[in-house]
Design a protein around this motif. Structure first.
Motif, short mmCIF file in Angstrom:
data_model
loop_
_atom_site.label_atom_id
_atom_site.label_comp_id
_atom_site.label_asym_id
_atom_site.label_seq_id
_atom_site.Cartn_x
_atom_site.Cartn_y
_atom_site.Cartn_z
N MET A 1 31.53 42.50 30.12
CA MET A 1 32.75 42.34 30.92
C MET A 1 33.55 43.63 31.05
SD MET A 1 33.96 38.56 29.62
CE MET A 1 35.58 38.70 30.40
N THR A 2 33.23 44.65 30.26
CA THR A 2 33.92 45.93 30.42
C THR A 2 33.65 46.53 31.80
OG1 THR A 2 32.05 47.03 29.35
CG2 THR A 2 33.91 46.43 27.95
N GLN A 3 32.47 46.25 32.37
CA GLN A 3 32.15 46.74 33.71
C GLN A 3 32.06 45.61 34.73
OE1 GLN A 3 28.91 49.56 33.99
NE2 GLN A 3 29.17 50.26 31.87
N HIS A 4 31.85 44.39 34.27
CA HIS A 4 31.77 43.22 35.17
C HIS A 4 32.73 42.15 34.66
CE1 HIS A 4 28.14 44.76 37.22
NE2 HIS A 4 27.79 45.21 36.01
N PRO A 5 33.98 42.22 35.06
CA PRO A 5 34.98 41.26 34.53
C PRO A 5 34.64 39.80 34.82
CG PRO A 5 36.05 43.10 35.65
CD PRO A 5 34.59 43.21 35.95
N SER A 6 33.91 39.54 35.88
CA SER A 6 33.57 38.15 36.21
C SER A 6 32.34 37.64 35.48
CB SER A 6 33.34 38.03 37.71
OG SER A 6 32.24 38.84 38.13
N ALA A 7 31.81 38.42 34.54
CA ALA A 7 30.59 38.00 33.82
C ALA A 7 30.82 36.77 32.97
CB ALA A 7 30.08 39.14 32.95
N TRP A 8 32.07 36.45 32.66
CA TRP A 8 32.34 35.27 31.84
C TRP A 8 31.89 33.99 32.54
CZ3 TRP A 8 35.43 31.38 33.69
CH2 TRP A 8 36.22 31.68 34.81
#
Length: 263
Positions: free
Chosen positions: A187-194
């Motif tokens: 999520m540091t580079q892809h905030p929507s990964a959650w």
């Protein structure tokens, strides 16, 4: 002699004795993993181990004597035979691994304790349904691993750089092991990964794994239903035999009264 041996093998006290021997033998095998205990009580542990093995062998020979050809028809008898036979195999040279396999004797509780036997039978009954769920779980893992490799391979190469790495990482996530740190790293580079991790965990952990439980519980219910039906059949047979004996006794009493002199 054969019937007397059969009665001894089926007696509750003998079954409890065998369970006690299994537990004591399992405890001695565990104590052998402690060097100080082996150094002080090694001879005693060896004697107890050999005594338990000979008791199991005598019990097995008694079963063969009583059941004869029926012995090989019972899978539990074959299981006991293999466990005891492994203990008699030479544990030297290339077969030294068999010495560690002596602890398998503790698994004899599965064949001796009826409740454990029912659980194992239910698990075996559930295998066909569980195999389908395993295929479904593998398919979900594969699809998710391909997606994760393409989406997050550059952001977390140690976690999702290749397909095998992604499969292992997602399997770790499915078990709940440190999945929060894995998600934060991505999520540091892809905030929507959650969103991806939340959906994956919901599908694998709360849906597919619960399907495993549902299949096992269903199989145990079927096993219990069959046991109840068998008990009812046995009770019906015994009741019928008792009624027949009562009818024959009534006939005999009636015949005796008919032929008895009248006072």
């Amino acid at each position: 002699m054969r019937e007397r041996t059969r009665a001894v093998l089926a007696h509750k006290r003998f079954q409890r004795f065998i369970v006690g021997v299994i537990l004591v033998n399992a405890a001695t095998l565990g104590l052998e993993t402690f060097p100080p205990v082996v150094e002080r009580y090694g001879t005693l542990l060896t004697v107890v181990d050999h005594a338990a093995l000979y008791i199991f062998a005598v019990e097995l020979l008694a079963k063969i004597y009583v059941e004869r050809t029926r012995f090989v028809r019972d899978p539990w008898n074959i299981f006991d035979f293999i466990i005891v036979a492994i203990a008699f195999a030479p544990a030297t040279g290339g077969l030294s691994v068999l010495r560690a396999m002596r602890v398998l004797r503790a698994l004899r509780l599965l064949s001796v304790v009826p409740s454990l036997r029912r659980v194992v039978s239910a698990l075996l009954r559930a295998m066909p349904g569980m195999s389908s769920i395993v295929v479904l779980l593998g398919l979900v893992l594969y699809v998710a691993a391909v997606m994760a490799t393409k989406l997050y391979g550059t952001a977390a190469p140690d976690r999702f750089g290749t397909l095998p790495t992604s499969l292992f990482t997602l399997y770790q996530t499915m078990t709940g092991d440190d999945w929060g740190n894995i998600a934060r790293e991505v999520m540091t580079q892809h905030p929507s990964a959650w969103i991806f991790f939340t959906i994956f965990i919901l599908v694998c952990t709360f849906v597919i794994l619960n399907l495993f439980m549902a299949v096992v519980v269903s199989a145990m219910d079927e096993e219990s239903a069959e046991e109840r039906a068998a008990l009812q059949d046995d009770a019906a047979v015994h009741s019928e035999l008792i009624l027949r004996e009562l009818a024959e006794l009534r006939k005999e009493v009636a015949e005796l009264r008919r032929h008895s002199p009248v006072e």
